[in-house]
Design an enzyme around this catalytic site. Structure first.
Site, mmCIF file in Angstrom:
data_model
loop_
_atom_site.group_PDB
_atom_site.id
_atom_site.type_symbol
_atom_site.label_atom_id
_atom_site.label_comp_id
_atom_site.label_asym_id
_atom_site.label_seq_id
_atom_site.Cartn_x
_atom_site.Cartn_y
_atom_site.Cartn_z
ATOM 1 N N THR A 25 94.044 -157.452 40.441
ATOM 2 C CA THR A 25 94.354 -158.037 41.505
ATOM 3 C C THR A 25 94.508 -158.700 39.961
ATOM 4 O O THR A 25 93.985 -159.301 39.184
ATOM 5 C CB THR A 25 92.803 -157.945 42.013
ATOM 6 N N GLN A 101 99.820 -150.415 46.341
ATOM 7 C CA GLN A 101 98.480 -150.245 47.156
ATOM 8 C C GLN A 101 98.478 -150.819 48.534
ATOM 9 O O GLN A 101 98.446 -152.264 48.010
ATOM 10 C CB GLN A 101 97.580 -150.438 46.025
ATOM 11 N N HIS A 181 94.257 -147.880 49.413
ATOM 12 C CA HIS A 181 93.377 -148.184 48.516
ATOM 13 C C HIS A 181 92.009 -147.657 49.551
ATOM 14 O O HIS A 181 91.355 -148.064 50.183
ATOM 15 C CB HIS A 181 93.273 -149.527 48.652
ATOM 16 N N ASN A 184 86.432 -149.026 46.429
ATOM 17 C CA ASN A 184 85.585 -149.927 45.677
ATOM 18 C C ASN A 184 84.824 -151.269 47.244
ATOM 19 O O ASN A 184 85.308 -152.498 47.114
ATOM 20 C CB ASN A 184 86.764 -151.357 44.971
ATOM 21 N N TYR A 186 86.045 -151.654 50.180
ATOM 22 C CA TYR A 186 86.680 -152.558 50.825
ATOM 23 C C TYR A 186 86.587 -151.650 52.301
ATOM 24 O O TYR A 186 85.942 -150.298 52.721
ATOM 25 C CB TYR A 186 88.485 -152.000 50.572
ATOM 26 N N ARG A 233 93.346 -143.524 46.598
ATOM 27 C CA ARG A 233 92.226 -143.992 45.232
ATOM 28 C C ARG A 233 91.143 -144.274 45.993
ATOM 29 O O ARG A 233 90.875 -144.653 46.785
ATOM 30 C CB ARG A 233 92.609 -145.298 44.608
ATOM 31 N N ASN A 241 81.679 -154.672 45.337
ATOM 32 C CA ASN A 241 81.243 -155.262 46.681
ATOM 33 C C ASN A 241 80.489 -154.186 47.568
ATOM 34 O O ASN A 241 80.390 -154.417 48.622
ATOM 35 C CB ASN A 241 82.844 -154.760 47.602
ATOM 36 N N GLY A 330 93.141 -150.131 33.596
ATOM 37 C CA GLY A 330 93.682 -150.770 34.264
ATOM 38 C C GLY A 330 93.575 -152.395 33.455
ATOM 39 O O GLY A 330 94.559 -152.986 32.436
ATOM 40 N N ARG A 331 92.314 -152.604 32.463
ATOM 41 C CA ARG A 331 92.484 -153.955 32.144
ATOM 42 C C ARG A 331 93.311 -153.684 30.454
ATOM 43 O O ARG A 331 94.025 -155.057 30.580
ATOM 44 C CB ARG A 331 90.848 -154.423 31.283
HETATM 45 C C1 8OZ Z 1 88.509 -158.009 41.174
HETATM 46 C C2 8OZ Z 1 89.168 -159.145 42.396
HETATM 47 C C3 8OZ Z 1 89.473 -158.765 43.032
HETATM 48 C C4 8OZ Z 1 89.738 -157.385 44.354
HETATM 49 C C5 8OZ Z 1 89.556 -153.662 44.170
HETATM 50 C C6 8OZ Z 1 91.619 -155.058 44.889
HETATM 51 O O1 8OZ Z 1 88.224 -153.835 43.073
HETATM 52 C C7 8OZ Z 1 89.910 -155.505 44.604
HETATM 53 C C8 8OZ Z 1 89.971 -156.762 43.263
HETATM 54 C C9 8OZ Z 1 89.608 -156.366 41.737
HETATM 55 O O2 8OZ Z 1 89.397 -152.589 44.142
#
Ligand code: 8OZ
Length: 372
Positions: A25, A101, A181, A184, A186, A233, A241, A330-331
């Protein structure tokens, strides 16, 4: 011995190497519209020898309601489809492959980001103890998420249809496939876990019920575009979160066993705490990733097993020998467009600049140097 730099067939996609670029993101899509700068960014990371064999796009909202952060892109209308085309063209011109994604944040949102300023939606009306990013006058601010309302049973087919439309739109925009997705904390992960799902209908309670929405979404998107270009994923133990479940092993083994007959192109697994410790534990014992993968394979599950989170070249090679098919970074891809070449040559990596992760322009986005 299999190496990260060997090609691999993943569903319909022939990939030049086994390095994936994880979804990242970056909040550079004002009005949920992708930009020309994004085409440059993805194109820079798509070279078959120097970049990712497979790019997974940043998380992309399947509807306005699915949005939880400022300036993240969307894929629910024709303008967005048109605006994504230069991104997929740039990746293909460079010789790479890219999947989109598909994202619904559920309760990880804020009324300011929702249609009509309404409450975000969730399995249950339980607030997530986490922050979201609102960008005001170009400056990102981390703010508490808003109290969500519980989705009614009648609304769930509409959510599934939003995924279906998004998958169709992604293909129309030139993507090689999609990744749902499911990680994480969501929406789909909120349904999976008892910490966020206290429903008493067919979508809450037992593992079978909590997994129902995810499985219905996967069935819908595979029917829509073909399972050989669909991945998923998952993040079995992440606390990201405010994702909470006391017993992730049977939950996630059930999910992948049920997915096996769909013959997905890939599963993409975040091991441990997203962006943090790989040995994070939820419940009373460490998660057994070998048993998890074995449960999928023994149920007939095909396709690539992609692993992610805190990998370096040694850990990546070890994981490939132990049965993973690809490794996502990622990073490191933020600051090294030619990450695959650097890994192959043992070159130093550029360090990423955290201040430019979320929001802004070219700085810290398209200006990282590549090897000569
Ligand atoms: C970092 C900041 C905002 C969203 C995730 C889509 O963790 C994200 C995300 C990561 O999967």
């Amino acid at each position: 011995m299999t190496s990260l730099f060997d090609p691999i067939q993943v569903g319909r996609m022939q990939l030049a190497n086994r390095v994936a670029m994880a979804p990242l993101t970056r909040n550079r899509a004002p009005g949920a519209m992708p930009t020309a700068l994004m085409a440059t960014y993805y194109g820079q990371r798509a070279h078959p020898q120097n970049g990712a064999g497979l790019i997974v796009s940043e998380a992309t909202a399947i509807s306005h309601q699915a949005q939880g952060y400022s300036d993240v892109p969307g894929i629910w209308n024709d303008e967005q489809v048109k605006a994504w085309k230069p991104v997929t063209d740039a990746v293909h011109a460079a010789g790479g492959k890219i999947v989109m994604q598909l994202w619904h944040v559920g309760r990880v949102s804020h009324v300011d980001l929702q249609p009509g300023g309404q409450a975000p939606v969730a399995p249950s009306a339980i607030i997530a103890k986490t922050k979201t990013v609102l960008i005001k006058d170009g400056v990102p601010a981390f703010v508490d998420t808003s109290m969500p309302r519980a989705l009614t049973l009648e609304e769930l087919p509409g959510i599934i249809n939003d995924y279906r439309r998004a998958a169709r739109n992604a293909i129309a925009a030139g993507f090689d496939g999609i990744e749902v997705h499911g990680a994480n904390g969501y929406l789909l992960d909120q349904f999976l876990r008892s910490g966020s799902n206290t429903r008493t209908d067919a979508y809450g309670g037992s593992i079978e019920n909590r997994a129902r929405l995810l499985l219905e979404v996967m069935t819908a998107v595979t029917q829509e575009i073909g399972s050989d270009r669909v991945g998923l994923r998952l993040s079995p133990v992440t606390p990201a979160n405010d994702a909470q479940d006391p017993n992730p092993q049977p939950l996630f083994e059930y999910v992948v066993k049920q997915l096996a007959p769909l013959q997905l192109a890939f599963l993409h697994i975040i091991e441990g705490s997203t962006g943090g410790p790989r040995d994070h534990v939820q419940g009373d014992k460490p998660f057994d990733y070998v048993a998890f993968r074995t449960a999928y394979r023994n149920a007939g599950g095909q396709g690539a097993w992609i692993v992610n989170n805190g990998y370096n070249i040694n850990l990546a090679n070890q994981s490939l020998q132990e049965g993973a098919d690809m490794v996502a970074f990622g990073r490191p891809f933020i600051s090294n467009p030619d990450l695959t070449r650097r890994l192959r040559e043992g070159a130093d990596l550029n360090a990423p600049d955290r201040a430019t992760f979320y929001g802004g322009g070219a700085k810290g986005y398209t200006d990282y140097p590549v090897l000569a």
